[in-house]
Design a protein around this motif. Structure first.
Motif, PDB file in Angstrom:
ATOM      1  N   GLU A  28     -41.561  62.625  52.290  1.00  0.00           N
ATOM      2  CA  GLU A  28     -40.908  61.323  52.159  1.00  0.00           C
ATOM      3  C   GLU A  28     -39.924  61.312  50.982  1.00  0.00           C
ATOM      4  O   GLU A  28     -38.835  60.716  51.058  1.00  0.00           O
ATOM      5  CB  GLU A  28     -41.961  60.227  51.974  1.00  0.00           C
ATOM      6  N   GLN A  29     -40.310  61.966  49.898  1.00  0.00           N
ATOM      7  CA  GLN A  29     -39.426  62.023  48.731  1.00  0.00           C
ATOM      8  C   GLN A  29     -38.167  62.835  49.037  1.00  0.00           C
ATOM      9  O   GLN A  29     -37.071  62.507  48.560  1.00  0.00           O
ATOM     10  CB  GLN A  29     -40.175  62.607  47.539  1.00  0.00           C
ATOM     11  N   LEU A  30     -38.307  63.894  49.831  1.00  0.00           N
ATOM     12  CA  LEU A  30     -37.141  64.686  50.220  1.00  0.00           C
ATOM     13  C   LEU A  30     -36.180  63.857  51.069  1.00  0.00           C
ATOM     14  O   LEU A  30     -34.962  63.883  50.866  1.00  0.00           O
ATOM     15  CB  LEU A  30     -37.573  65.940  50.976  1.00  0.00           C
ATOM     16  N   VAL A  31     -36.742  63.109  52.017  1.00  0.00           N
ATOM     17  CA  VAL A  31     -35.901  62.245  52.858  1.00  0.00           C
ATOM     18  C   VAL A  31     -35.170  61.231  51.985  1.00  0.00           C
ATOM     19  O   VAL A  31     -33.970  60.985  52.145  1.00  0.00           O
ATOM     20  CB  VAL A  31     -36.757  61.532  53.922  1.00  0.00           C
ATOM     21  N   GLN A  32     -35.879  60.655  51.014  1.00  0.00           N
ATOM     22  CA  GLN A  32     -35.272  59.679  50.111  1.00  0.00           C
ATOM     23  C   GLN A  32     -34.136  60.310  49.311  1.00  0.00           C
ATOM     24  O   GLN A  32     -33.065  59.708  49.137  1.00  0.00           O
ATOM     25  CB  GLN A  32     -36.344  59.125  49.162  1.00  0.00           C
ATOM     26  N   ALA A  33     -34.348  61.547  48.827  1.00  0.00           N
ATOM     27  CA  ALA A  33     -33.319  62.237  48.051  1.00  0.00           C
ATOM     28  C   ALA A  33     -32.095  62.543  48.909  1.00  0.00           C
ATOM     29  O   ALA A  33     -30.944  62.407  48.462  1.00  0.00           O
ATOM     30  CB  ALA A  33     -33.883  63.522  47.459  1.00  0.00           C
ATOM     31  N   LEU A  34     -32.326  62.952  50.161  1.00  0.00           N
ATOM     32  CA  LEU A  34     -31.215  63.277  51.057  1.00  0.00           C
ATOM     33  C   LEU A  34     -30.417  62.019  51.417  1.00  0.00           C
ATOM     34  O   LEU A  34     -29.179  62.065  51.520  1.00  0.00           O
ATOM     35  CB  LEU A  34     -31.747  63.949  52.325  1.00  0.00           C
ATOM     36  N   GLU A  35     -31.114  60.910  51.594  1.00  0.00           N
ATOM     37  CA  GLU A  35     -30.420  59.658  51.875  1.00  0.00           C
ATOM     38  C   GLU A  35     -29.573  59.230  50.677  1.00  0.00           C
ATOM     39  O   GLU A  35     -28.455  58.736  50.817  1.00  0.00           O
ATOM     40  CB  GLU A  35     -31.433  58.558  52.233  1.00  0.00           C
ATOM     41  N   THR A  36     -30.121  59.420  49.487  1.00  0.00           N
ATOM     42  CA  THR A  36     -29.363  59.096  48.271  1.00  0.00           C
ATOM     43  C   THR A  36     -28.130  59.975  48.161  1.00  0.00           C
ATOM     44  O   THR A  36     -27.046  59.516  47.781  1.00  0.00           O
ATOM     45  CB  THR A  36     -30.258  59.300  47.021  1.00  0.00           C
ATOM     46  N   GLN A  37     -28.291  61.257  48.522  1.00  0.00           N
ATOM     47  CA  GLN A  37     -27.167  62.193  48.448  1.00  0.00           C
ATOM     48  C   GLN A  37     -26.009  61.742  49.340  1.00  0.00           C
ATOM     49  O   GLN A  37     -24.833  61.875  48.981  1.00  0.00           O
ATOM     50  CB  GLN A  37     -27.629  63.593  48.839  1.00  0.00           C
ATOM     51  N   LYS A  38     -26.337  61.185  50.499  1.00  0.00           N
ATOM     52  CA  LYS A  38     -25.298  60.737  51.426  1.00  0.00           C
ATOM     53  C   LYS A  38     -24.407  59.667  50.805  1.00  0.00           C
ATOM     54  O   LYS A  38     -23.222  59.567  51.119  1.00  0.00           O
ATOM     55  CB  LYS A  38     -25.935  60.162  52.697  1.00  0.00           C
TER      56      LYS A  38
END
Length: 575
Positions: A28-38
């Motif tokens: 979940e934290q990885l998904v959150q980080a990737l969304e932030t990166q976008k």
């Protein structure tokens, strides 16, 4: 749905997969980080975002990146670097791309990179050298630290030159008379050891350091600076330079260069770019030689206005009202290095006017205040806090500042002075504002005297301020919210962090700001103090009076983008 999106993204982000496998982050934290990166413009590296979220360290990210691409990972130490090989690439190129040549063996140059997957960068390095290049991955901080050690700023002296000069030069320590001011620029070229000492002082002041630590170990010598409250390694001079460096510092501070068994304290006045800087010297023998700590007091930064300290509008309004009283006792409390002296100097500067006689008793006098009578403690001749205070009361003072209440006699005299028409300011070492009251009990002051004299207690800490040049907004992770524990802070969804830039030495922080709690006793609390109530009861009463705790003031500064949650948690004891 989240798992489907995750599977697609992880195929492109193998570093994230490795971090999950190592238990450093969750899916979940990885998904959150990737969304932030976008949503970042320009597009930010995933590793940087994960570090800013407080999930991993920069070292862990680089190590995972290296594992993902089959590249060795190295934690850099000075012993790994061949000084001559380190100069094989242009200095600006190494600083720009975070590159450090380590050693050259059998026609192969081993180079540490912070971005080991950057093939274009590897090709550029190949263009500078004859032979092949072997890449190892290392963190930016490790590379920059060793670049600073082996290739200091071009405007400063080069450490290698000093080492070479020192190896061939004999150092004659000459007794020198005490000077009023030592101008660093004028003596910069006199000898290698003098150059080294001057460079340490110059670079420490330039980097806003508060202390320089010169520490001998088993055949190793390291120099560390305390910058914004944190110790950072800066230099590793050869061990054989240690006695000469210490002797030079002793000469500058008029200490006994032949005494190496006992502690010594001294001071130096230097000029830095035409402005005076005071240095306090402490020398203490250790098993491997004398350790030197140099406290830097930059006169241009010590004195601040009250509104520059970081108090919120309500606290500063109440504080200004209390310091303007004609008599009473106001205490400033906190651990060593929490900015208590700076606060009191700001108070005295605000109160100074021709019709008021302000006197201070200090050990040492850290800053010369115009229009204020300052007295220095000298324990060796029995000129103690208590001795000076007794005499000072016959000097017709209106306001008295006692640098620190250390013993029963000093505390009693200060309390009695506050009860006989003087306004007294002083400091104590306690964890919070109510703790100052029980500390007065411990010093042997009668509770009824504490209750009658105490007008207020200001507790404070210093937290590092986010660098305004690289501040960026990020979401608060669930793990960080869990650390806060209190439901009052669960609405904190975004915060700011410093990404790291040239101006903050890639730390993400630049300068410090205070967090405060201000206790103003009412009649009920004075009755509790007089009856000798326990610390727990005093804290409960302080909460009833509406005292804002240190942690709450810190979180308010997080909301304002001044500091980070991690900094507030670091300096406060409880939530």
């Amino acid at each position: 749905m989240a798992d489907d999106a995750l599977n697609k993204l992880i195929k492109r982000k193998k570093v994230g997969e490795i971090l999950i496998e190592r238990g450093l982050i969750t899916k979940e934290q990885l998904v959150q980080a990737l969304e932030t990166q976008k949503n970042t413009r320009p597009r930010q590296l995933l590793g940087e975002i994960i570090v800013q979220m407080g999930l991993c360290t920069a070292d862990q990210i680089v190590e995972a990146l290296a594992a993902a691409h089959g590249i060795p990972y190295a934690r850099l130490e000075p012993a790994l670097v061949d000084v001559k090989v380190a100069k094989i690439l242009p200095r600006r190129f190494m600083l720009k791309h975070h590159v450090l040549p380590l050693f050259f063996v059998d026609g192969v140059l081993t180079v540490a990179l912070s971005e080991p997957t950057n093939l274009y960068l590897v090709e550029e390095i190949n263009a500078f050298v004859e032979g092949s290049v072997q890449v190892v991955a290392s963190s930016v901080s490790d590379i920059e630290h060793l670049l600073q050690t082996h290739l200091p700023d071009e405007s400063s002296i080069a450490l290698e030159d000093l080492i070479e000069d020192q190896a061939s030069a004999s150092i004659d320590v000459v007794e020198r008379g005490k000077q009023e001011l030592v101008n660093l620029e004028e003596v910069a070229s006199e000898s290698p050891v003098i150059k080294m000492v001057n460079y340490m002082i110059y670079s420490a002041v330039r980097e806003r350091a508060s202390d320089i630590h010169i520490e001998p170990d088993d055949r190793q010598l390291r120099v560390r600076y305390r910058i914004d409250g944190q110790l950072v390694e800066r230099l590793h001079p050869p061990f054989h330079m240690h006695p000469a460096l210490v002797s030079r510092i002793k000469i500058m501070s008029s200490l006994d260069i032949s005494e190496r068994r006992l502690p010594q304290d001294g001071s130096i006045h230097v000029l830095m770019e035409s402005r005076p800087v005071d240095l306090r010297i402490s020398i203490l023998p250790t098993h491997f030689g004398e350790k030197v700590v140099i406290r830097i007091i930059d006169n241009s930064t010590v004195l601040k206005r009250l509104d520059e300290l970081g108090m919120d509008a309500e606290t500063i309004q109440r504080f200004q009202l209390e310091i303007g009283r004609p008599h009473g006792l106001l205490l400033v409390t906190g651990p060593t290095g929490s900015g208590k002296s700076t606060t009191l100097y700001s108070v005295l500067a605000a109160l100074e006017r021709p019709e008021v006689n302000i006197c201070t008793v200090e050990d040492p006098v850290e800053f010369n205040l115009r229009g204020i009578n300052q007295f220095q403690v000298h324990d060796k001749i029995d000129l103690t806090f208590a001795t000076i205070l007794r005499s000072l009361l016959r000097q017709d003072p209106d306001i008295i500042m006692v640098g620190e209440m250390r013993d029963h006699e000093t505390a009693v005299i200060a309390v009695q002075a506050s009860l006989t028409g003087h306004m007294v300011f002083s400091t104590l070492h306690t964890n919070d504002a109510p703790g100052a009251i029980t500390r007065m009990y411990n010093l042997g002051v009668e509770p009824y005297l504490v209750g009658a004299s105490l007008t207020g207690v200001l507790a404070q800490r210093l937290v590092r301020r986010i660098c305004k040049f690289c501040a960026t907004e990020i979401p608060v992770s669930e793990s960080t919210l869990h650390k806060l524990q209190n439901s009052r802070y669960q609405d904190l969804r975004t915060t700011y962090v410093g990404r790291g830039c040239k101006r903050c030495n890639n730390s993400g922080y630049l300068g410090r700001v205070g967090i405060y709690e201000f206790l103003l006793p009412d009649d009920e609390m004075r009755d509790m103090i007089t009856s000798g109530s326990s610390l727990d009861l005093l804290r409960q009463q302080a909460a009833k009076l509406g005292m804002k705790p240190l942690f709450e003031d810190g979180i308010n500064k997080v909301r304002q983008g001044m500091t980070t949650i991690e900094e507030v948690l670091r300096v406060t004891l409880e939530v």
